[in-house]
Design an enzyme around this catalytic site. Structure first.
Site, PDB file in Angstrom:
ATOM      1  N   ASP A 228       0.863  -1.191   0.000  1.00 51.01           N
ATOM      2  CA  ASP A 228       0.000   0.000   0.000  1.00 51.01           C
ATOM      3  C   ASP A 228       0.900   1.243   0.000  1.00 51.01           C
ATOM      4  O   ASP A 228       2.000   1.182  -0.542  1.00 51.01           O
ATOM      5  CB  ASP A 228      -0.949  -0.062   1.205  1.00 51.01           C
ATOM      6  CG  ASP A 228      -2.245   0.691   0.961  1.00 51.01           C
ATOM      7  OD1 ASP A 228      -2.172   1.888   0.639  1.00 51.01           O
ATOM      8  OD2 ASP A 228      -3.336   0.103   1.086  1.00 51.01           O
ATOM      9  N   HIS A 251       1.992   2.102  -3.162  1.00 49.11           N
ATOM     10  CA  HIS A 251       1.094   3.129  -3.700  1.00 49.11           C
ATOM     11  C   HIS A 251       1.718   4.520  -3.602  1.00 49.11           C
ATOM     12  O   HIS A 251       1.020   5.516  -3.583  1.00 49.11           O
ATOM     13  CB  HIS A 251      -0.257   3.110  -2.978  1.00 49.11           C
ATOM     14  CG  HIS A 251      -1.037   1.847  -3.200  1.00 49.11           C
ATOM     15  ND1 HIS A 251      -2.307   1.658  -2.724  1.00 49.11           N
ATOM     16  CD2 HIS A 251      -0.720   0.709  -3.850  1.00 49.11           C
ATOM     17  CE1 HIS A 251      -2.730   0.450  -3.067  1.00 49.11           C
ATOM     18  NE2 HIS A 251      -1.784  -0.151  -3.743  1.00 49.11           N
TER      19      HIS A 251
END
Ligand SMILES: *[C@@H]1O[C@H](CO)[C@@H](O)[C@H](O)[C@H]1NC(C)=O
Ligand SMILES: *[C@@H]1O[C@H](CO)[C@@H](O)[C@H](O)[C@H]1NC(C)=O
Length: 407
Positions: A228, A251
């Site tokens: 993430d 991310h």
């Protein structure tokens, strides 16, 4: 910054002091093995660590050192509580700390963290050791027991610092957390440097470092490859300086999400400098929900290199993932004074720059200077999208002409 300098001095003193130099009044040493830790990787050593912690925390010496030698220690969920008496609590991590192999090892624990430090001032965790969250058992089914329909389950964060001022984390490797690797909440004057965080690119919610409600935090010279956000900065944070980070998979580096459920959130004075972001879903992103209030301002992204990032630059004031009832509201978190300078690299999708700002509040004083993004796909041209975004640009490709509005 003076306080951080002091931590560096402490680390220097410790690096020249030999372990066991107990005669020195400044440093007291406590070895977990003396408190009954086994270090075989299968015995729960949490009780021994807690026992050792009591002495570490109650020691009157200036620096109180907890020695974790080069063995494998299984720890069930545990919180190390302060305030402590010594000015500095130094955890010398040479060995490996591993989480329970099964979810059963977490039962009875109400914690949403595996290793927690609360109210500890002057905490230093340093060494060549590893913290292994063994998170894969949680990734497919994040619930502790049977999933209750309609409820969401929250696996534990691997390492949490709550209200820990003047901390330093240095040199450690973090692998496979059940949820985030490190969460910093309401901490002031902290420095994370030379650490490595590793988890598979498809492991859910494994943020690298979550920073919320923190002031004066530095994250330097580290590698973060995870599932993430590499680093996420949320509400209540200011003076956050990030530099020398290699990020990917993951991310990217995010500010937000802010304004969830109508919250008032403030983030200001953030610098992200000299970072390489490789094959991430998003690159540098500011995300806010509709209906929130507050602001994100004075944010600088400088000297960033993107390698095949899906969406390198994003401002999204309509953030609303996994939800269907995403309404446009009259309120939004204000985004202003955001600088993108000296940015190069490639984008996997066409839209290399996306500035999707709210209809009423908008984004103002965005500055683009020497931003060169091209498509990673042969024959594809990188483009920019703007909606109610205001600011200036120079030497920027794709061009922001007819896209960015004047201030
Ligand atoms: C930039 O970051 C890299 C690590 O990614 C580091 O080796 C280098 O020293 C940094 N340069 C500057 C000018 O800070
Ligand atoms: C909200 O507003 C944006 C910008 O005008 C628009 O693109 C989007 O479709 C709207 N969303 C909804 C749910 O009305």
């Amino acid at each position: 910054m003076e306080r951080l300098l002091f931590i560096s001095v402490v680390i220097l003193i410790l690096s020249v002091a030999t372990p066991g130099s107990n005669g020195d009044l400044i440093i007291s040493n406590f070895n977990v093995m003396k408190y009954g830790a086994v270090g075989d990787g299968s015995t729960d050593d949490a009780p021994a660590f807690v026992k050792a912690w009591k002495d570490v925390c109650q020691s009157n010496s200036q620096i109180s050192r907890l020695i974790v030698p080069a063995r494998t220690f299984l720890l069930k969920p545990v919180i190390f509580k302060g305030p402590c008496k010594s000015q500095y609590i130094y955890i010398q991590l040479s060995g490996k700390i591993v989480a329970p192999k099964t979810k059963g090892g977490y039962s009875g624990s109400q914690l949403n963290t595996w290793l927690g430090f609360n109210y500890v001032e002057g905490l230093i965790i340093s060494g060549k050791g590893t913290i292994d969250g063994r998170g894969s058992i949680w990734w497919d089914n994040p619930c502790l027991g049977k999933a209750v329909p309609g409820t969401s389950c929250r696996p534990p964060t691997a390492l949490t610092l709550y209200r820990c001022n003047r901390f330093a984390l240095k040199g450690i490797t973090h692998v496979n957390p059940a949820r985030s690797h490190i969460t910093l909440t309401s901490c002031k004057y902290g420095k994370i440097s030379n650490i490595r965080m590793i988890a598979p690119g498809d492991s859910p919610n494994t943020d690298g470092i979550d920073i919320s409600g923190c002031k004066s935090i530095q994250v330097l010279d580290s590698f973060i490859g995870t599932g993430d956000d590499c680093i996420a900065i949320s509400g209540g944070s200011s003076r956050v300086h990030i530099s020398g980070i290699t990020c990917g998979p993951g991310h990217g580096i995010s500010i937000g999400s802010l304004g969830t459920g109508g919250d008032r959130d403030i983030v200001e004075d953030v610098t992200v400098r000299n970072c390489t972001i490789t094959e991430t879903l998003t690159g540098v992103r500011i995300k806010t929900w509709q209906g929130g209030v507050g602001y994100a301002r004075r944010i600088k992204f400088e000297g960033i290199r993107f390698v095949r990032a899906n969406n390198p630059i994003i401002i999204d004031q309509f953030y609303c993932p996994h939800r269907t009832d995403c309404k446009n509201e009259t309120k939004a978190v204000r985004v202003s004074d955001v600088t993108y300078r000296g940015i190069v690299g490639t984008s996997l999708t066409k839209e290399a720059i996306k500035l999707n700002c709210d209809q009423n509040i908008g984004c103002s004083n965005l500055v683009f200077d020497r931003v060169y993004l091209s498509s990673a796909v042969a024959g594809q041209k990188a483009t920019a999208f703007c909606h109610n975004a205001h600011g200036t640009f120079s030497h920027t490709k794709p061009t922001l002409k007819n896209c960015l509005l004047p201030n």
